[in-house]
Design an enzyme around this catalytic site. Structure first.
Site, PDB file in Angstrom:
ATOM      1  N   ARG A 293      69.619 -12.515  32.818  1.00 29.12           N
ATOM      2  CA  ARG A 293      70.478 -11.776  33.549  1.00 29.12           C
ATOM      3  C   ARG A 293      71.965 -12.028  32.412  1.00 29.12           C
ATOM      4  O   ARG A 293      72.664 -10.775  32.632  1.00 29.12           O
ATOM      5  CB  ARG A 293      70.663 -12.284  34.655  1.00 29.12           C
ATOM      6  CG  ARG A 293      69.634 -12.355  35.886  1.00 29.12           C
ATOM      7  CD  ARG A 293      69.509 -11.011  36.411  1.00 29.12           C
ATOM      8  NE  ARG A 293      70.710 -10.590  37.100  1.00 29.12           N
ATOM      9  CZ  ARG A 293      70.502  -9.512  38.141  1.00 29.12           C
ATOM     10  NH1 ARG A 293      69.613  -8.726  38.252  1.00 29.12           N
ATOM     11  NH2 ARG A 293      71.556  -9.163  38.939  1.00 29.12           N
TER      12      ARG A 293
ATOM     13  N   THR B 197      75.714  -5.152  36.345  1.00 25.69           N
ATOM     14  CA  THR B 197      75.121  -3.799  36.703  1.00 25.69           C
ATOM     15  C   THR B 197      75.769  -2.572  36.289  1.00 25.69           C
ATOM     16  O   THR B 197      75.030  -1.679  35.656  1.00 25.69           O
ATOM     17  CB  THR B 197      75.143  -3.980  38.571  1.00 25.69           C
ATOM     18  OG1 THR B 197      74.384  -5.214  38.912  1.00 25.69           O
ATOM     19  CG2 THR B 197      74.293  -2.624  38.885  1.00 25.69           C
TER      20      THR B 197
ATOM     21  N   ARG C 216      73.364  -4.128  28.680  1.00 23.61           N
ATOM     22  CA  ARG C 216      73.812  -3.037  29.291  1.00 23.61           C
ATOM     23  C   ARG C 216      75.285  -2.439  28.524  1.00 23.61           C
ATOM     24  O   ARG C 216      75.272  -1.350  28.561  1.00 23.61           O
ATOM     25  CB  ARG C 216      74.030  -3.396  30.578  1.00 23.61           C
ATOM     26  CG  ARG C 216      72.705  -3.311  31.455  1.00 23.61           C
ATOM     27  CD  ARG C 216      72.919  -3.884  32.831  1.00 23.61           C
ATOM     28  NE  ARG C 216      71.830  -3.679  33.627  1.00 23.61           N
ATOM     29  CZ  ARG C 216      71.317  -4.354  34.491  1.00 23.61           C
ATOM     30  NH1 ARG C 216      72.236  -5.192  35.333  1.00 23.61           N
ATOM     31  NH2 ARG C 216      70.369  -3.890  35.366  1.00 23.61           N
TER      32      ARG C 216
ATOM     33  N   ASN D  64      71.115   2.290  33.838  1.00 23.11           N
ATOM     34  CA  ASN D  64      72.026   1.201  32.969  1.00 23.11           C
ATOM     35  C   ASN D  64      70.824   0.463  32.188  1.00 23.11           C
ATOM     36  O   ASN D  64      71.032  -0.843  32.146  1.00 23.11           O
ATOM     37  CB  ASN D  64      72.589   0.222  33.873  1.00 23.11           C
ATOM     38  CG  ASN D  64      71.547  -0.202  35.253  1.00 23.11           C
ATOM     39  OD1 ASN D  64      70.496   0.120  35.257  1.00 23.11           O
ATOM     40  ND2 ASN D  64      72.170  -1.238  36.085  1.00 23.11           N
TER      41      ASN D  64
ATOM     42  N   HIS E 276      66.354  -3.536  33.482  1.00 20.90           N
ATOM     43  CA  HIS E 276      66.165  -4.405  34.874  1.00 20.90           C
ATOM     44  C   HIS E 276      65.869  -5.730  34.590  1.00 20.90           C
ATOM     45  O   HIS E 276      65.324  -6.004  33.485  1.00 20.90           O
ATOM     46  CB  HIS E 276      64.949  -3.742  35.948  1.00 20.90           C
ATOM     47  CG  HIS E 276      64.821  -4.392  36.792  1.00 20.90           C
ATOM     48  ND1 HIS E 276      65.223  -4.903  38.318  1.00 20.90           N
ATOM     49  CD2 HIS E 276      63.589  -5.705  36.867  1.00 20.90           C
ATOM     50  CE1 HIS E 276      64.589  -5.553  38.785  1.00 20.90           C
ATOM     51  NE2 HIS E 276      63.633  -6.196  38.149  1.00 20.90           N
TER      52      HIS E 276
END
Ligand code: GTP
Ligand code: MG
Length: 139
Positions: free
Chosen positions: A87, A93, A104, A114, A117
């Site tokens: 992450r 996000t 991203r 974006n 995942h």
């Protein structure tokens, strides 16, 4: 339990733009080992199943349409602290809020398109990996 694994997929925008190689390079350079990988495409129904947790959100129909609009590359990845570290690697996000150097920030077009995942928990990593790969052989 597989606390050292996470699940990811390169989303349709990034695959269509030819960014999957660059993204996979960043993932490997960050110390993740690829356990499973394939190129596939979701139907809107399958996308809806994958993102069922967001079924009540206003963007759900658009999300399902977008996620079934082109090829994706799902992967199971392995590394110590895989879920949290991944992450961090992908960033927020909304790419407008993503840190410099994150996947991203580099490749996402919008809060919806974006680029990638990343699972948000060990439990979901396992569920999402099974969704695409079932039982996997370890090489
Ligand atoms: P994933 O790793 O894809 O699960 O993203 P995330 O965990 O950073 O975000 P979240 O699970 O909250 O949302 C899932 C996906 O829905 C996002 O990655 C976006 O593609 C999309 N999404 C989230 N919020 C919005 C929004 O406000 N508008 C639109 N159009 N799409 C959104
Ligand atoms: Mg999420």
């Amino acid at each position: 339990m597989s606390t050292n694994k996470t699940f990811t997929m390169i989303k349709p925008d990034a695959v269509a733009d030819g960014n999957s190689g660059a993204i996979i390079k960043m993932i490997e350079e960050a110390g993740f080992r690829i356990v499973a990988l394939k190129k596939t495409k979701l139907t809107a129904e399958r996308a809806g199943e994958f993102y069922a947790v967001h079924a009540e959100r206003p963007f759900y129909n658009d999300l399902c349409k977008y996620m079934s609009s082109g090829a994706i590359i799902p992967m199971i990845l392995e590394k110590d602290n895989a879920v949290a570290d991944f992450r961090t690697l992908i960033g927020a996000t909304n790419p407008a809020n993503a840190d410099e150097g994150t996947i991203r920030k580099l490749f996402a077009k919008s809060i919806e398109a974006n680029a990638i995942h990343g699972s948000d928990s060990d439990e979901n990593a396992q569920i999402e990996g099974n969704f695409f790969f079932g039982q996997v052989e370890q090489y």
